[in-house]
Design an enzyme around this catalytic site. Structure first.
Site, short mmCIF file in Angstrom:
data_model
loop_
_atom_site.label_atom_id
_atom_site.label_comp_id
_atom_site.label_asym_id
_atom_site.label_seq_id
_atom_site.Cartn_x
_atom_site.Cartn_y
_atom_site.Cartn_z
CB CYS A 259 -1.15 -0.14 1.07
SG CYS A 259 -2.34 1.16 1.08
CG HIS A 349 -4.53 -3.66 2.74
ND1 HIS A 349 -4.44 -2.81 3.96
CD2 HIS A 349 -4.11 -2.48 1.83
CE1 HIS A 349 -4.39 -1.70 3.84
NE2 HIS A 349 -4.06 -1.31 2.63
CD GLU A 351 -3.43 -6.37 5.45
OE1 GLU A 351 -4.48 -5.66 5.62
OE2 GLU A 351 -2.53 -6.32 4.85
#
Length: 379
Positions: A259, A349, A351
């Site tokens: 990001c 992202h 995660e």
């Protein structure tokens, strides 16, 4: 039923939406953005990347899963304001400890409901993200022209340096799960709690360092790799972090950015950045991996992007660099790969908190990069 006071949503171009209060009563100013996720509002609200932004949820019914003590991505709600169409009357999840609105009130987050969020989203899509104000209670009775003036006088996101406002004040360590394999220095530009967890479950001890960290601070933890987190604001203001990344590249340390970290790496490599018309926010953003042709559904939250050539390898001060991922909705650069240095980054992202897990393999790629670099150093 919660007593709902009159509320006004005012955009900087003069458009006004009338609704009812949702959350704390008062006023708030920020940048209007919309999130297309159908779930995961708690993770969105507590994501530091949303600092100084008023989030419009395109999913009309919000709040049915309430609020719990497990899904926070940071220690507080970071959004400047919250816009929903139809709040849930009560939570209906066994994990909920209390209603969403109760948490908004507790943390002083001003919101608005009972407006046409579809019309608002279409307006932002057509006109672009812009400054916004939400005014509830007595403030909603003020003349609209005065409120428009207040909104127009508020700070713009372009040129905003916000990483220093969301970063940790002190360094801390998240220990590896099981046997420790590697040590990573993670530069906190607005890091989410799930990010170090994805590394620790792979045997990585993560040292979270403030956004002001220097190369000396990085070297002090004797890292096998460096991680650049997500975060808010304009990457054009990240001169300190860009200088740090150049030093990391010169040192030959493996580097992985996501990001905001992708934009910082892009700048360090010599590419420019620019503000998108309305950005990408939500957990359903399609991205193509250029090398494999595989399409991954990703979680995203960014209003700026890297300006790099989509085809071929660009020559930089750090060797050849290619765009590794491309957004399929608008051909935005979604990843960079250094071909002559141990460094890569993605705009999304991986995660996935909340969101799809299509890109979790990127943390394995980072571990492999550290393994390969360590072997090369000892051979």
């Amino acid at each position: 039923m919660t007593q709902r006071l009159p509320a006004l949503l005012v955009l900087e171009d003069g458009r006004v939406f009338r609704g009812r209060s949702f959350g704390a009563v008062g006023e708030t100013l920020g940048e209007a953005v919309f999130s297309t996720g159908m779930s995961g509002y708690q993770e969105t609200l507590t994501d530091p990347s949303y600092h100084r932004q008023v989030v419009v949820m395109t999913m009309p019914h919000i709040g049915n899963t309430g609020w719990n003590g497990e899904d926070d991505e940071s220690a507080q709600i970071w959004v400047a304001g919250f816009v929903v169409r139809d709040p849930a009357i009560r939570p209906s999840s066994w994990r909920a400890t209390h209603p969403l609105e109760e948490e908004l009130v507790t943390q002083g987050i001003v919101g608005i409901c009972e407006i046409d969020t579809r019309a608002l989203t279409r307006h932002l899509r057509d006109k672009g993200s812009m400054r916004i104000g939400i005014f509830t209670g007595e403030m909603a009775e003020a003349p609209e022209k005065d409120l428009v003036t207040r909104v127009q006088a508020s700070p713009s996101m372009k040129g905003a340096e916000l990483a220093s406002e969301v970063t940790t004040k002190e360094a801390y360590v998240v220990p590896a799960v099981g046997e420790k394999r590697f040590t990573v220095a993670a530069i906190d530009l607005g890091i989410k709690a799930m990010t170090p967890q994805r590394m620790t479950e792979r045997g990585v001890e993560v040292h979270i360092l403030p956004a002001s960290a220097t190369l000396e601070d990085v070297r002090a933890v004797q890292p096998d790799g460096v991680f650049l987190s997500n975060g808010p604001g304009d990457p054009a203001t990240a001169d300190h972090q860009v200088a740090l990344v150049r030093e990391v590249l010169d040192a030959g340390l493996p580097l992985f950015g996501i990001c905001f970290g992708n934009q910082v790496l892009g700048r360090a490599l010599g590419f420019g950045t620019y503000k998108l018309k309305f950005g990408h926010r939500g957990i359903n953003q399609p991205v193509k991996d250029v090398a494999t042709g595989r399409v991954e559904i990703t979680s995203q939250n960014h209003g700026f992007a890297v300006d790099a050539p989509l085809e071929g390898a660009a020559e930089t001060d750090y060797g050849r660099v290619r765009v590794s991922h491309i957004g399929l909705n608008d051909d935005v650069v979604e990843g960079l790969e250094c071909l002559d240095r141990p460094a890569f980054s993605v705009q999304f992202h991986p995660e996935a908190a909340s969101g799809p897990h299509d890109s979790a393999h990127l943390f394995d790629r980072f571990v492999t990069l550290m393994e390969q670099t360590a072997k090369g150093a000892t051979s």
